[in-house]
Write an enzyme that holds these catalytic residues in place. Sequence first.
Site: not given
Length: 594
Positions: A44, A47, A317, A338, A364
């Site tokens: 790139h 960029s 938990s 998360e 999760f």
Amino acid sequence: MAERSAEMPQEARPDAGTLQVLRDMASRLRIHSIRATCSASSGHPTSCSSSAEIMSVLFFYIMRYKQSDPENPDNDRFILTKRLSFVDVATGWLGQGLGVACGMAYTGKYFDRASYRVFCLMSDGESSEGSVWEAMAFASYYSLDNLVAIFDMNQLGCSSALPSKHCIDIYRRRCEAFGWNTYVVDGRDVEALCRVFWQASQVKHKPTAVVAKTFRGRGTPNTEDAKSWHGKPMPRERADAIIKLIESQIETTRNLYPQPPIEDSPEINIMDVRMTSPPGYRVGDKIATRKACGLALAKLGDANDRVIVLDGDTKYSTFSEIFNREYPERFIECFMAEQNMVSVALGCASRGRTIAFACTFAAFLSRAFGQIQMGALSESNVNIIGSHCGVSVGEDGASRMALDDIAMFRTIPTCTIFYPSDAVSTEHAVSLAANAKGMCFIRTTRPETFVIYTPQEHFEIGQAKVLRRCVCDKVTVIGAGITVYEALAAADELAKQGIFIRVIDLFTIKPLDVTTIISSAKATGGRVITVEDHYPQGGIGEAVYTAVSMDPDIKVHSLAVSGVPQSGKPKELLDRYGISARHIVVAVKCMLLN
């Protein structure tokens, strides 16, 4: 809004000669990017060109580091969406870098209490990723004033112009809304860049965002600000002409060298961390492995003050709250984010500054899989604990039941997977993970289970335990976690009928104890049954089958969860989905008949 900025003192201002050298350094960086991408036939270069002045100012005027020692703990940190020798963590998928930078900055401010600063360069394209804004909220909440995020606003994405284009004020307002001190700057103006980076160093109690207006392909005729050049190296004949043009604009041959770092990071030791005493459980005690894990973390925290724990708003938990009560200064609440939690853990663990454990429901973790993969590519020593696994979660329901997490972590090349069955093996899993090289995943269970191992039992990575064994064994049954108890119950029932089975507790699913599995299979007529609280795809059954696949005399039958589970009592669900003792008994008898 930007903090009222102190006037940059004269001694901190670059003189005209230095400013020209910085411009020339930026030009040389453009040349290097063109040559490197031409040589690789990939990359790139446009960029790279948009951020050349930013990189020049950061690396040759602002940042403090030792060029000869890129891993020095006192060096300023730099995060970029690339993997280079001076970039600590690979963030090749866009949107992950700022979370990693947050972990580094948090470590620097609260654990090391050191002077090093953290700089993170991002594109405006990747700021569309939600993980960026999870990190923005985290940095503001924890007042990470040693963190600077630079938005390279060149207005172009991979395939088209971005929605905001060059409306810099949109990004300024967004950053300010997240509680960041924010500066807007012309990203081509090295003097302005020097000024805002110096001003950022004076700000207290807030992270700083630098929103820099840039142009992709800057300095390259017919390419600057063009939409069609993303990810394309220059044709060689054109590259040569552009390089000559850029070289003609370079006015100096002088080099600039970074200032040395302030050497105030504490000396630490995270090697060979051992628990201060054996597990304090007795055979027959009843405790959930998720709670035993929380207790083990607190015990490990007592053994080494660089053990830290992160949680995603599930601490009551996962029982990471036990660690939080004992060591609140080493507990990081990441809330329901998360992706950012895993990125922050990777940042905290970089350069070996902490032993990091990140905790949440295993279900999760799928949303953070990209961060987990990048952590593995960086060979990060980070530990992830996933609780509430399988249908044994029970009444909490299907959305909380992790049934694909083993498959996910098995694909990670550097990952060790622990699946302890009782409190004693859980404590050993935590201790072993703290000292293991590479990523570790510890899978814990919601229901209480009996302690089956004595405190003196020895555990090793890749070493299974044979719980039932006799010369009359007809079938080998392999379980892990909750299914070990179903296998033991099945063994008791079958023994009443004169049928004896060998029961194996895997302890680690990766690496697998292939030697024990094959020797047990051969001792039981090549008959193996695996039973797991997980979907069949990518789980224990497939792992065992792969391990023995070269031996045609070994047959593997897998019992695993199928279909979409529902809520219910854990024992009822184990039976409904085919992984209870009753189903193991039936499977053993069927295998003996065939």
